[in-house]
Structures are given as structure tokens and as C-alpha cells.
Design an enzyme around this catalytic site. Structure first.
Site, PDB file in Angstrom:
ATOM      1  N   LYS A 151       0.914  -1.214  -0.091  1.00 21.27           N
ATOM      2  CA  LYS A 151      -0.203  -0.069  -0.084  1.00 21.27           C
ATOM      3  C   LYS A 151       0.860   1.270   0.102  1.00 21.27           C
ATOM      4  O   LYS A 151       2.120   1.135   0.521  1.00 21.27           O
ATOM      5  CB  LYS A 151      -0.800   0.124   1.366  1.00 21.27           C
ATOM      6  CG  LYS A 151      -1.827  -1.206   1.507  1.00 21.27           C
ATOM      7  CD  LYS A 151      -2.806  -0.912   2.717  1.00 21.27           C
ATOM      8  CE  LYS A 151      -3.730  -2.153   3.078  1.00 21.27           C
ATOM      9  NZ  LYS A 151      -4.240  -1.955   4.085  1.00 21.27           N
ATOM     10  N   TYR A 205       2.371   1.795   2.923  1.00 25.87           N
ATOM     11  CA  TYR A 205       3.679   0.851   3.534  1.00 25.87           C
ATOM     12  C   TYR A 205       4.834   1.077   2.416  1.00 25.87           C
ATOM     13  O   TYR A 205       4.647  -0.134   1.502  1.00 25.87           O
ATOM     14  CB  TYR A 205       3.113  -0.563   3.563  1.00 25.87           C
ATOM     15  CG  TYR A 205       2.080  -0.903   4.536  1.00 25.87           C
ATOM     16  CD1 TYR A 205       2.208  -0.511   5.917  1.00 25.87           C
ATOM     17  CD2 TYR A 205       0.777  -1.322   4.271  1.00 25.87           C
ATOM     18  CE1 TYR A 205       1.381  -0.744   6.727  1.00 25.87           C
ATOM     19  CE2 TYR A 205      -0.228  -1.564   5.340  1.00 25.87           C
ATOM     20  CZ  TYR A 205       0.085  -1.105   6.511  1.00 25.87           C
ATOM     21  OH  TYR A 205      -0.873  -1.536   7.590  1.00 25.87           O
ATOM     22  N   ARG A 236      -1.810 -17.149   7.472  1.00 24.38           N
ATOM     23  CA  ARG A 236      -2.718 -16.876   6.588  1.00 24.38           C
ATOM     24  C   ARG A 236      -2.185 -16.291   5.212  1.00 24.38           C
ATOM     25  O   ARG A 236      -2.515 -16.305   4.233  1.00 24.38           O
ATOM     26  CB  ARG A 236      -3.769 -16.219   6.964  1.00 24.38           C
ATOM     27  CG  ARG A 236      -4.933 -15.421   6.057  1.00 24.38           C
ATOM     28  CD  ARG A 236      -6.158 -15.101   6.806  1.00 24.38           C
ATOM     29  NE  ARG A 236      -5.956 -13.717   7.107  1.00 24.38           N
ATOM     30  CZ  ARG A 236      -6.633 -13.422   8.427  1.00 24.38           C
ATOM     31  NH1 ARG A 236      -7.188 -14.059   9.025  1.00 24.38           N
ATOM     32  NH2 ARG A 236      -6.468 -12.025   8.764  1.00 24.38           N
ATOM     33  N   SER A 237      -0.969 -15.532   5.485  1.00 24.30           N
ATOM     34  CA  SER A 237      -0.291 -15.063   4.365  1.00 24.30           C
ATOM     35  C   SER A 237       0.344 -16.040   3.589  1.00 24.30           C
ATOM     36  O   SER A 237       0.428 -15.929   2.259  1.00 24.30           O
ATOM     37  CB  SER A 237       0.845 -13.819   4.886  1.00 24.30           C
ATOM     38  OG  SER A 237       1.905 -14.697   5.687  1.00 24.30           O
ATOM     39  N   ASP A 253       0.469 -11.378   1.103  1.00 26.17           N
ATOM     40  CA  ASP A 253      -0.913 -11.322   0.850  1.00 26.17           C
ATOM     41  C   ASP A 253      -1.029 -10.488  -0.462  1.00 26.17           C
ATOM     42  O   ASP A 253      -2.111 -10.829  -1.115  1.00 26.17           O
ATOM     43  CB  ASP A 253      -1.621 -10.358   2.042  1.00 26.17           C
ATOM     44  CG  ASP A 253      -1.110 -10.635   3.319  1.00 26.17           C
ATOM     45  OD1 ASP A 253       0.060 -11.214   3.492  1.00 26.17           O
ATOM     46  OD2 ASP A 253      -1.692 -10.126   4.315  1.00 26.17           O
TER      47      ASP A 253
END
Length: 380
Positions: A134, A137, A215-216, A144
Site C-alpha cells: 500500500k 507501506y 494466512r499470508s 497477501d
């Protein structure tokens, strides 16, 4: 397994959701906000569209169309979407726009998908050429993010005219992640990488975050699998495609070393014996889906069926419960991230990943669970 029980659970989620307040978006529910455009809803709508694709049951398609049509204007404007945020999560829902355009012929969906592709043309990149996660970031690649954007771009190029050769770009980004973010000791991938080495959570030598987050890793497995399956037929079995397939198979082999006897995986997969680490639903469901679908689509051999079934059945056994007549899916990590600078608690430590809320019925777990369920139903 009684499929009707899970079917009823899915129906309850649909029945109790509106276009502005889907019950599965727990982050928005907790904040008292209306749902706009985010990857969480995108996960759920994709799951419903996949069920439609395999069952032909129109109620899933009709709900998905009703839900997405509401937030897409005739000129393709997407309610709640802001290109200038350069948020790669926002691209995930574009996959559903392509599917819905093919199903309905509504030009608004094609126009909206084009707006998302347009973002990626100017999306900022690291020194290595990978998309930032993003704008807030900078210089960071999160596993992800590969799932959110790369399969969409591969599918977009196959479906529509575009002036960019996304395929070569996509393969190059995956190969960079393989080189930079994979642990050669165990084959797992770190959650994130900062190419500038400036952010507080990054190792100053490697740029990597401290841990592997389940999860990543799951999102990354789906990114690989969906990209392989969405690639144009003429490019399959090319050198790049086969290299990507090797990376996917290698990842599945590596993560299976950490599968718990329950069939699930831990929130921090390589630290199962450390309290208060826990068996986590969303990442386990994603991996169950990746294994099951990879076998069905020929990416993996049938030898992977048993651990895939064990993963899905393990989730059902541990976290799919009925209380007071209401079914729910528990064990879902609500969210986990790294930084930014004004959020020093999100430091990538073991303690941080254990501190995030564990919830029921959030789409980050429910969506992948439905995807895995859909594949499980197709087993012969």
C-alpha cells in the site's frame, strides 16, 4: 459428511446480509461502518461464484450480482474505492468483476475492472520491481498482496485488451519473492519484506519480518495456484509457467511438514508447541482449498488428496459448531499486519500475532472455508 448442514450455514450468511451490512465483514461490523469496497467482501463473493460455477445453483450467482451491482455505477465507478490510496487489497474484488461481466454482459463490470487495472499501471514498486503493498507501506512486499493483484492481472490480460504484457511482469514478481522471502531451511515464506530495510519490523540485513504467518502463506499459495490456472492455455507448460508450478508444489510439500495431527495448521506454523499458539481456521481453510483445487486442476497429483481432506475435515471437527440452534465458524484471526510507523505494536513478533482478536464467521475465514467446501464436494 452432511453437506446440508454447511449449505444451511452458507444460506444463513446470505439471508442475514444486506448490500451495506454483510454479516461476514466483522471488521466493519465492529467499527459500525457500512461495507464499501474491500478484499474481505471480495473473498466471500468469489466463494459464492465458485459454488455457482460448479453447481449451477442460481441463488449464489444472483446474490453475487445483486451485491456487486449495488456498488458499481454505469460508468464503472466503484463506491468506496480510491485509486490514490494505491492499496493492493482493493484489487482483489476485480476478479469477481471479470466473472460477473462474463456471466451478465454488464459493461459496468468491465469498466470497473479496467479502473482497477489502471491503478496497477502506476502502482508504486520496490527497487526489485514488485508492487508495494500500500502507499502507507512504502517499499514493502507482503505475501497477501501477491494474491490480491497478480491473479487478477493474469485473468484480465486473458479476458480483455490491454497495452501491458502483465504475464512477464507477474512471473518476475513471483520469482523475486521466491528469492527474497523464502526460508531455505524449511521452505516457508516470511510474512513481509522491506526492500529499503528502513521500517522498524524489518531485519536490517535481509529486510524480512520476523515470522511466518499462516494466512499470508495461504494467500500466497492461492496466488500461485490461481495464476497458474488463469494463465492463457497457450502459455501453460512454458518455462515460466513450469517454474511457477515448481514453486507451488515445493511450497505445498514444505507446509505439509507442519500440518498438525488435527489436519489444521497453527497461526505461526513452525511453532506449534509454543503457547498460546493456536490452530487457525482461515489459513488452514486456504491451504485445504489450494491442495484440493490443485489436485482437481492437475497441478498436484492425487497423492495430496488425503492431507487436503484431513485439513478440511479438521476445521469442521474443531471450529464448525452449533450453539442454540445457530451454526458458526470459529478460530479465525481477525487481522494481522506490520506497522506502519505509528503502530509499533504490529512488530511481527510472536506476541503480536497472538494478540490479535480471534473471531467467528469473518469472511477471511468463511470465504476460504466455502471455497474448500466447494472443492471437497467435487471429490470423486
Amino acid at each position: 459428511m452432511d453437506f446440508s448442514v454447511i449449505d444451511s450455514y452458507i444460506q444463513s450468511l446470505i439471508k442475514n446480509s444486506t448490500q451495506e451490512a454483510p454479516v461476514w465483514n466483522i471488521e466493519k461490523v465492529r467499527a459500525g461502518k457500512k461495507s464499501g469496497w474491500d478484499y474481505i467482501d471480495g473473498c466471500m463473493i468469489m466463494a459464492l461464484l465458485e459454488i455457482y460455477s460448479t453447481t449451477g445453483d442460481k441463488k449464489y450467482f444472483e446474490f453475487a450480482d445483486w451485491y456487486e451491482d449495488y456498488r458499481i455505477s454505469e460508468d464503472g465507478t466503484i463506491t468506496g474505492y480510491k485509486k490514490e490510496d494505491y492499496n493492493i487489497d482493493e484489487i482483489n474484488g476485480g476478479k469477481n468483476l471479470i466473472t460477473l461481466y462474463k456471466l451478465t454482459g454488464k459493461e459496468k463490470y468491465k469498466k470497473a475492472a479496467a479502473k482497477l487495472e489502471d491503478q496497477m499501471k502506476t502502482h508504486p514498486r520496490t527497487a526489485e520491481g514488485n508492487f508495494w503493498h500500500k502507499k502507507i507501506y512504502p517499499n514493502q512486499v507482503w505475501l497477501d498482496g501477491l494474491y490480491m493483484a497478480l491473479p487478477f492481472l493474469m485473468e484480465y490480460q486473458a479476458a480483455f485488451e490491454t497495452d501491458i504484457n502483465w504475464a512477464d511482469d507477474i512471473y518476475r514478481q513471483f520469482f523475486t519473492v521466491y528469492e527474497k522471502m523464502r526460508c531455505t531451511d524449511n521452505g516457508l515464506y516470511y510474512h513481509a519484506y522491506d526492500s529499503s530495510r528502513k521500517i522498524f519490523w524489518a531485519d536490517k540485513t535481509t529486510g524480512l519480518s520476523k515470522h511466518f504467518w499462516l494466512r499470508s502463506i495461504g494467500w500466497y499459495s492461492m496466488a500461485l495456484l490461481d495464476t497458474l490456472n488463469k494463465a492463457p492455455e497457450k502459455s501453460k507448460n512454458s518455462e515460466q509457467w513450469n517454474k511457477l508450478k515448481h514453486i507451488f508444489v515445493e511450497l505445498m510439500d514444505s507446509i505439509l511438514h507442519f500440518q498438525d495431527e488435527s489436519g489444521m495448521w497453527f497461526q505461526i506454523p513452525d511453532m506449534g508447541g509454543r503457547a498460546p499458539n493456536y490452530l487457525e481456521t482461515s489459513g488452514s481453510a486456504i491451504l485445504a482449498y489450494s491442495l484440493l483445487k490443485a489436485v482437481r486442476t492437475g497441478i498436484l497429483s492425487k497423492a495430496y488428496i488425503n492431507p487436503a481432506k484431513k485439513a478440511f475435515e479438521g476445521i469442521c471437527s474443531k471450529y464448525l459448531v452449533t450453539e442454540n440452534g445457530k451454526m458458526s465458524l470459529g478460530g479465525i484471526c481477525l487481522v494481522a499486519g506490520l506497522g506502519p510507523e505509528d503502530r509499533p505494536n504490529r512488530d511481527g513478533s510472536f506476541e503480536y500475532y497472538m494478540s490479535e482478536p480471534i473471531v467467528k464467521d469473518d469472511a477471511k475465514g468463511v470465504g476460504p472455508f466455502i471455497l474448500a467446501y466447494n472443492e471437497y464436494r467435487l471429490l470423486k
